[in-house]
Design a protein around this motif. Structure first.
Motif, PDB file in Angstrom:
ATOM      1  N   MET A   1      33.641  57.013  21.103  1.00  0.00           N
ATOM      2  CA  MET A   1      32.574  56.311  21.813  1.00  0.00           C
ATOM      3  C   MET A   1      33.130  55.139  22.626  1.00  0.00           C
ATOM      4  SD  MET A   1      29.078  54.670  20.298  1.00  0.00           S
ATOM      5  CE  MET A   1      27.728  54.284  21.384  1.00  0.00           C
ATOM      6  N   PHE A   2      33.810  54.187  21.929  1.00  0.00           N
ATOM      7  CA  PHE A   2      34.428  53.059  22.611  1.00  0.00           C
ATOM      8  C   PHE A   2      35.857  52.936  22.108  1.00  0.00           C
ATOM      9  CE2 PHE A   2      35.398  48.617  23.541  1.00  0.00           C
ATOM     10  CZ  PHE A   2      34.871  48.473  24.821  1.00  0.00           C
ATOM     11  N   GLU A   3      36.797  52.887  23.040  1.00  0.00           N
ATOM     12  CA  GLU A   3      38.207  52.827  22.668  1.00  0.00           C
ATOM     13  C   GLU A   3      38.892  51.648  23.336  1.00  0.00           C
ATOM     14  OE1 GLU A   3      40.325  56.862  22.123  1.00  0.00           O
ATOM     15  OE2 GLU A   3      38.895  57.192  23.761  1.00  0.00           O
ATOM     16  N   ILE A   4      39.699  50.975  22.550  1.00  0.00           N
ATOM     17  CA  ILE A   4      40.589  49.933  23.054  1.00  0.00           C
ATOM     18  C   ILE A   4      42.005  50.477  22.912  1.00  0.00           C
ATOM     19  CG2 ILE A   4      41.359  47.550  22.776  1.00  0.00           C
ATOM     20  CD1 ILE A   4      38.690  46.994  21.338  1.00  0.00           C
ATOM     21  N   LYS A   5      42.707  50.593  24.033  1.00  0.00           N
ATOM     22  CA  LYS A   5      44.035  51.207  24.015  1.00  0.00           C
ATOM     23  C   LYS A   5      45.097  50.249  24.554  1.00  0.00           C
ATOM     24  CE  LYS A   5      42.740  56.101  24.352  1.00  0.00           C
ATOM     25  NZ  LYS A   5      42.964  57.376  25.073  1.00  0.00           N
ATOM     26  N   ASN A   6      46.054  49.942  23.687  1.00  0.00           N
ATOM     27  CA  ASN A   6      47.253  49.180  24.065  1.00  0.00           C
ATOM     28  C   ASN A   6      46.913  47.851  24.752  1.00  0.00           C
ATOM     29  OD1 ASN A   6      48.818  51.469  23.213  1.00  0.00           O
ATOM     30  ND2 ASN A   6      48.395  52.422  25.191  1.00  0.00           N
ATOM     31  N   LEU A   7      45.908  47.157  24.214  1.00  0.00           N
ATOM     32  CA  LEU A   7      45.439  45.915  24.829  1.00  0.00           C
ATOM     33  C   LEU A   7      46.357  44.743  24.480  1.00  0.00           C
ATOM     34  CD1 LEU A   7      43.201  44.267  26.323  1.00  0.00           C
ATOM     35  CD2 LEU A   7      42.131  43.953  24.065  1.00  0.00           C
ATOM     36  N   SER A   8      46.800  44.045  25.518  1.00  0.00           N
ATOM     37  CA  SER A   8      47.564  42.813  25.340  1.00  0.00           C
ATOM     38  C   SER A   8      47.018  41.764  26.297  1.00  0.00           C
ATOM     39  CB  SER A   8      49.053  43.041  25.620  1.00  0.00           C
ATOM     40  OG  SER A   8      49.623  43.921  24.664  1.00  0.00           O
ATOM     41  N   ILE A   9      46.889  40.534  25.803  1.00  0.00           N
ATOM     42  CA  ILE A   9      46.380  39.429  26.627  1.00  0.00           C
ATOM     43  C   ILE A   9      47.220  38.192  26.367  1.00  0.00           C
ATOM     44  CG2 ILE A   9      44.431  37.875  27.023  1.00  0.00           C
ATOM     45  CD1 ILE A   9      42.553  40.150  26.434  1.00  0.00           C
ATOM     46  N   SER A  10      47.600  37.527  27.461  1.00  0.00           N
ATOM     47  CA  SER A  10      48.351  36.280  27.370  1.00  0.00           C
ATOM     48  C   SER A  10      47.673  35.214  28.218  1.00  0.00           C
ATOM     49  CB  SER A  10      49.792  36.475  27.857  1.00  0.00           C
ATOM     50  OG  SER A  10      50.483  37.404  27.034  1.00  0.00           O
ATOM     51  N   PHE A  11      47.725  33.980  27.756  1.00  0.00           N
ATOM     52  CA  PHE A  11      47.227  32.835  28.520  1.00  0.00           C
ATOM     53  C   PHE A  11      48.349  31.817  28.659  1.00  0.00           C
ATOM     54  CE2 PHE A  11      43.120  34.139  26.361  1.00  0.00           C
ATOM     55  CZ  PHE A  11      42.575  34.718  27.500  1.00  0.00           C
ATOM     56  N   GLY A  12      48.746  31.539  29.901  1.00  0.00           N
ATOM     57  CA  GLY A  12      49.792  30.553  30.139  1.00  0.00           C
ATOM     58  C   GLY A  12      51.099  30.893  29.450  1.00  0.00           C
ATOM     59  N   GLY A  13      51.400  32.179  29.384  1.00  0.00           N
ATOM     60  CA  GLY A  13      52.639  32.618  28.765  1.00  0.00           C
ATOM     61  C   GLY A  13      52.562  32.756  27.255  1.00  0.00           C
ATOM     62  N   ILE A  14      51.417  32.398  26.675  1.00  0.00           N
ATOM     63  CA  ILE A  14      51.236  32.521  25.222  1.00  0.00           C
ATOM     64  C   ILE A  14      50.479  33.808  24.921  1.00  0.00           C
ATOM     65  CG2 ILE A  14      50.198  31.500  23.166  1.00  0.00           C
ATOM     66  CD1 ILE A  14      50.528  28.762  24.513  1.00  0.00           C
ATOM     67  N   ASN A  45      35.503  39.132  24.531  1.00  0.00           N
ATOM     68  CA  ASN A  45      35.409  38.766  25.943  1.00  0.00           C
ATOM     69  C   ASN A  45      36.069  39.799  26.840  1.00  0.00           C
ATOM     70  OD1 ASN A  45      34.014  36.398  25.398  1.00  0.00           O
ATOM     71  ND2 ASN A  45      35.845  35.129  25.348  1.00  0.00           N
ATOM     72  N   ALA A  46      37.185  40.333  26.401  1.00  0.00           N
ATOM     73  CA  ALA A  46      37.877  41.359  27.184  1.00  0.00           C
ATOM     74  C   ALA A  46      37.080  42.660  27.197  1.00  0.00           C
ATOM     75  CB  ALA A  46      39.278  41.599  26.617  1.00  0.00           C
ATOM     76  N   ALA A  47      36.543  43.045  26.046  1.00  0.00           N
ATOM     77  CA  ALA A  47      35.796  44.302  25.945  1.00  0.00           C
ATOM     78  C   ALA A  47      34.523  44.283  26.772  1.00  0.00           C
ATOM     79  CB  ALA A  47      35.461  44.589  24.481  1.00  0.00           C
ATOM     80  N   THR A  48      33.971  43.095  26.998  1.00  0.00           N
ATOM     81  CA  THR A  48      32.703  42.975  27.733  1.00  0.00           C
ATOM     82  C   THR A  48      32.870  42.419  29.149  1.00  0.00           C
ATOM     83  OG1 THR A  48      32.308  40.828  26.647  1.00  0.00           O
ATOM     84  CG2 THR A  48      31.311  42.780  25.644  1.00  0.00           C
ATOM     85  N   SER A  53      42.492  41.749  30.990  1.00  0.00           N
ATOM     86  CA  SER A  53      43.615  42.037  30.107  1.00  0.00           C
ATOM     87  C   SER A  53      44.925  42.026  30.889  1.00  0.00           C
ATOM     88  CB  SER A  53      43.429  43.395  29.431  1.00  0.00           C
ATOM     89  OG  SER A  53      43.318  44.424  30.402  1.00  0.00           O
ATOM     90  N   SER A  54      46.020  41.653  30.204  1.00  0.00           N
ATOM     91  CA  SER A  54      47.338  41.720  30.815  1.00  0.00           C
ATOM     92  C   SER A  54      47.811  43.162  30.864  1.00  0.00           C
ATOM     93  CB  SER A  54      48.323  40.855  30.012  1.00  0.00           C
ATOM     94  OG  SER A  54      47.833  39.540  29.863  1.00  0.00           O
TER      95      SER A  54
END
Length: 213
Positions: A1-14, A45-48, A53-54
Protein backbone atom coordinates in the motif's frame (compact mmCIF):
# COMPACT_ATOMS: atom_id res chain seq x y z
CA UNK A 1 0.00 0.00 0.00
CA UNK A 2 2.64 2.54 1.11
CA UNK A 3 6.36 1.91 0.73
CA UNK A 4 9.41 3.80 1.88
CA UNK A 5 12.46 2.66 -0.08
CA UNK A 6 16.08 3.51 0.71
CA UNK A 7 15.18 6.85 2.31
CA UNK A 8 18.04 9.03 3.52
CA UNK A 9 17.80 12.65 4.70
CA UNK A 10 20.52 15.04 5.78
CA UNK A 11 20.35 18.61 7.10
CA UNK A 12 23.47 20.76 6.89
CA UNK A 13 25.65 17.72 6.36
CA UNK A 14 24.17 15.92 9.38
CA UNK A 15 22.51 12.60 8.56
CA UNK A 16 19.05 12.39 10.14
CA UNK A 17 17.63 9.29 8.42
CA UNK A 18 19.79 6.51 6.98
CA UNK A 19 18.52 4.09 4.33
CA UNK A 20 15.03 3.65 5.78
CA UNK A 21 12.92 0.85 4.30
CA UNK A 22 9.37 0.29 5.52
CA UNK A 23 6.26 -1.27 4.00
CA UNK A 24 2.85 -0.26 5.35
CA UNK A 25 0.02 -2.60 4.35
CA UNK A 26 -3.70 -1.90 4.30
CA UNK A 27 -5.08 -1.86 7.85
CA UNK A 28 -1.66 -1.79 9.52
CA UNK A 29 -1.34 -0.16 12.94
CA UNK A 30 2.29 0.86 13.25
CA UNK A 31 4.08 2.72 16.03
CA UNK A 32 7.38 4.57 15.67
CA UNK A 33 9.29 5.36 18.86
CA UNK A 34 12.62 7.00 19.57
CA UNK A 35 14.20 9.83 21.50
CA UNK A 36 14.08 13.53 20.70
CA UNK A 37 15.96 14.28 17.49
CA UNK A 38 15.86 10.67 16.31
CA UNK A 39 14.10 11.61 13.05
CA UNK A 40 10.52 10.52 13.76
CA UNK A 41 8.85 13.76 12.68
CA UNK A 42 11.27 14.09 9.77
CA UNK A 43 10.10 10.70 8.53
CA UNK A 44 6.44 11.83 8.60
CA UNK A 45 7.33 15.17 7.01
CA UNK A 46 9.11 13.42 4.16
CA UNK A 47 6.31 10.90 3.61
CA UNK A 48 3.72 13.69 3.40
CA UNK A 49 5.71 16.07 1.19
CA UNK A 50 6.86 18.65 3.73
CA UNK A 51 10.56 17.68 3.54
CA UNK A 52 12.55 16.60 0.48
CA UNK A 53 14.61 13.44 0.74
CA UNK A 54 18.31 13.29 -0.09
CA UNK A 55 17.94 9.75 -1.41
CA UNK A 56 15.10 7.24 -1.72
CA UNK A 57 11.48 7.15 -2.82
CA UNK A 58 7.89 6.79 -1.60
CA UNK A 59 5.19 4.70 -3.28
CA UNK A 60 1.45 4.67 -2.61
CA UNK A 61 -0.51 1.87 -4.29
CA UNK A 62 2.50 1.34 -6.58
CA UNK A 63 2.50 4.99 -7.69
CA UNK A 64 5.55 7.10 -6.90
CA UNK A 65 4.72 10.00 -4.59
CA UNK A 66 8.25 11.33 -4.07
CA UNK A 67 8.49 15.11 -4.55
CA UNK A 68 4.72 15.60 -4.81
CA UNK A 69 3.47 18.71 -2.94
CA UNK A 70 1.67 18.11 0.39
CA UNK A 71 -1.78 19.06 -0.96
CA UNK A 72 -1.50 16.49 -3.75
CA UNK A 73 -0.41 13.76 -1.34
CA UNK A 74 -3.35 14.68 0.88
CA UNK A 75 -5.74 14.33 -2.07
CA UNK A 76 -4.51 10.76 -2.59
CA UNK A 77 -5.96 9.85 0.81
CA UNK A 78 -2.92 10.40 3.05
CA UNK A 79 -3.72 12.52 6.10
CA UNK A 80 -1.63 13.70 9.05
CA UNK A 81 -1.30 15.76 12.21
CA UNK A 82 1.71 17.80 13.30
CA UNK A 83 3.89 17.74 16.40
CA UNK A 84 3.10 21.44 16.82
CA UNK A 85 -0.53 21.97 15.86
CA UNK A 86 -0.86 23.96 12.63
CA UNK A 87 -3.79 26.32 12.18
CA UNK A 88 -4.25 29.73 10.57
CA UNK A 89 -4.28 32.20 13.44
CA UNK A 90 -6.79 34.58 11.88
CA UNK A 91 -9.45 31.96 11.02
CA UNK A 92 -11.88 30.42 13.52
CA UNK A 93 -11.50 26.68 14.00
CA UNK A 94 -14.82 25.60 12.48
CA UNK A 95 -13.66 27.09 9.18
CA UNK A 96 -10.46 25.05 9.32
CA UNK A 97 -11.99 21.62 9.81
CA UNK A 98 -12.78 20.88 6.17
CA UNK A 99 -13.27 22.61 2.84
CA UNK A 100 -15.65 19.86 1.70
CA UNK A 101 -19.21 20.89 2.64
CA UNK A 102 -20.35 17.28 2.32
CA UNK A 103 -17.99 16.40 5.19
CA UNK A 104 -19.09 19.23 7.52
CA UNK A 105 -21.77 17.20 9.32
CA UNK A 106 -19.35 14.34 9.94
CA UNK A 107 -16.68 16.77 11.18
CA UNK A 108 -19.12 18.25 13.69
CA UNK A 109 -20.09 14.78 14.83
CA UNK A 110 -16.43 14.04 15.55
CA UNK A 111 -16.06 17.35 17.38
CA UNK A 112 -19.03 16.50 19.57
CA UNK A 113 -17.59 13.08 20.33
CA UNK A 114 -14.26 14.58 21.43
CA UNK A 115 -15.84 17.33 23.53
CA UNK A 116 -14.48 20.32 21.60
CA UNK A 117 -17.72 21.84 20.28
CA UNK A 118 -17.42 24.87 22.59
CA UNK A 119 -14.21 25.95 20.82
CA UNK A 120 -15.52 25.85 17.23
CA UNK A 121 -15.99 29.60 16.90
CA UNK A 122 -12.76 30.57 18.61
CA UNK A 123 -9.44 31.51 17.03
CA UNK A 124 -6.54 29.06 17.54
CA UNK A 125 -4.68 31.55 19.73
CA UNK A 126 -7.60 31.53 22.20
CA UNK A 127 -7.66 27.74 22.56
CA UNK A 128 -5.52 25.50 24.84
CA UNK A 129 -2.82 23.48 23.07
CA UNK A 130 -4.30 20.10 24.01
CA UNK A 131 -7.62 21.16 22.44
CA UNK A 132 -5.83 22.11 19.22
CA UNK A 133 -4.27 18.64 19.18
CA UNK A 134 -7.76 17.14 19.36
CA UNK A 135 -8.92 19.42 16.54
CA UNK A 136 -6.01 18.18 14.43
CA UNK A 137 -6.99 14.55 14.93
CA UNK A 138 -10.61 15.36 14.05
CA UNK A 139 -9.53 17.26 10.94
CA UNK A 140 -7.33 14.36 9.84
CA UNK A 141 -10.10 11.79 10.37
CA UNK A 142 -12.81 13.87 8.68
CA UNK A 143 -11.49 12.93 5.23
CA UNK A 144 -11.66 9.18 6.06
CA UNK A 145 -7.99 8.72 5.08
CA UNK A 146 -6.49 5.58 3.63
CA UNK A 147 -3.32 6.33 5.59
CA UNK A 148 -3.18 8.40 8.78
CA UNK A 149 0.09 9.73 10.20
CA UNK A 150 -0.22 10.99 13.79
CA UNK A 151 2.68 12.97 15.26
CA UNK A 152 2.48 12.85 19.07
CA UNK A 153 -1.31 13.26 19.34
CA UNK A 154 -1.26 12.79 23.13
CA UNK A 155 0.79 15.95 23.77
CA UNK A 156 -0.82 17.96 26.56
CA UNK A 157 -3.48 15.35 27.30
CA UNK A 158 -4.12 13.96 30.77
CA UNK A 159 -4.00 10.18 31.21
CA UNK A 160 -7.78 9.90 31.05
CA UNK A 161 -7.88 12.11 27.94
CA UNK A 162 -5.19 9.94 26.36
CA UNK A 163 -7.30 6.83 26.87
CA UNK A 164 -10.41 8.56 25.52
CA UNK A 165 -8.54 9.84 22.46
CA UNK A 166 -7.07 6.39 21.80
CA UNK A 167 -10.53 4.83 21.89
CA UNK A 168 -11.86 7.58 19.63
CA UNK A 169 -9.11 7.02 17.03
CA UNK A 170 -9.53 3.27 17.18
CA UNK A 171 -13.30 3.50 16.70
CA UNK A 172 -13.27 6.16 13.99
CA UNK A 173 -10.36 5.04 11.81
CA UNK A 174 -11.72 2.49 9.28
CA UNK A 175 -10.30 -1.00 9.73
CA UNK A 176 -8.92 -1.01 6.19
CA UNK A 177 -7.09 2.31 6.76
CA UNK A 178 -3.50 2.31 7.98
CA UNK A 179 -2.15 4.15 11.01
CA UNK A 180 1.42 5.30 11.61
CA UNK A 181 1.74 6.67 15.13
CA UNK A 182 4.73 8.65 16.43
CA UNK A 183 4.32 8.82 20.18
CA UNK A 184 6.38 9.05 23.39
CA UNK A 185 3.69 7.79 25.74
CA UNK A 186 3.63 4.00 25.80
CA UNK A 187 0.00 3.75 26.88
CA UNK A 188 -1.20 5.18 23.56
CA UNK A 189 1.21 2.95 21.63
CA UNK A 190 -0.15 -0.06 23.50
CA UNK A 191 -3.76 0.90 22.80
CA UNK A 192 -3.38 1.68 19.10
CA UNK A 193 -0.50 -0.26 17.52
CA UNK A 194 0.28 -3.87 16.68
CA UNK A 195 3.77 -3.40 15.22
CA UNK A 196 6.36 -1.04 16.63
CA UNK A 197 9.59 0.30 15.16
CA UNK A 198 12.36 2.24 16.86
CA UNK A 199 14.34 5.06 15.27
CA UNK A 200 17.81 5.48 16.71
CA UNK A 201 20.67 7.43 15.14
CA UNK A 202 18.74 7.53 11.86
CA UNK A 203 18.29 3.77 11.63
CA UNK A 204 14.94 1.99 11.99
CA UNK A 205 14.53 -1.43 13.59
CA UNK A 206 11.41 -3.42 14.44
CA UNK A 207 10.50 -4.19 18.03
CA UNK A 208 8.88 -7.59 17.78
CA UNK A 209 5.54 -8.24 19.54
CA UNK A 210 5.85 -5.34 21.97
CA UNK A 211 2.22 -4.28 21.74
CA UNK A 212 -0.99 -5.91 20.62
CA UNK A 213 -3.81 -3.56 19.54
Amino acid sequence: MFEIKNLSISFGGISVLKNINLTIDKGDRIGISGGNGSGKSTLINAATGFVSSSLGNFYFNNHKTSNLPPWEIHQLGISRTFQNARFQKSVILIEQLTLDTSKKKYALELCSETGIMQYLHKFPTDVPFQVLKKFEVVRALTVSPQILFLDEPSAGLTNSELIEMSKFIKNRLPTNSSLILVEHREEMMKLLTSRTFKLEQGIITQIVDKYHA
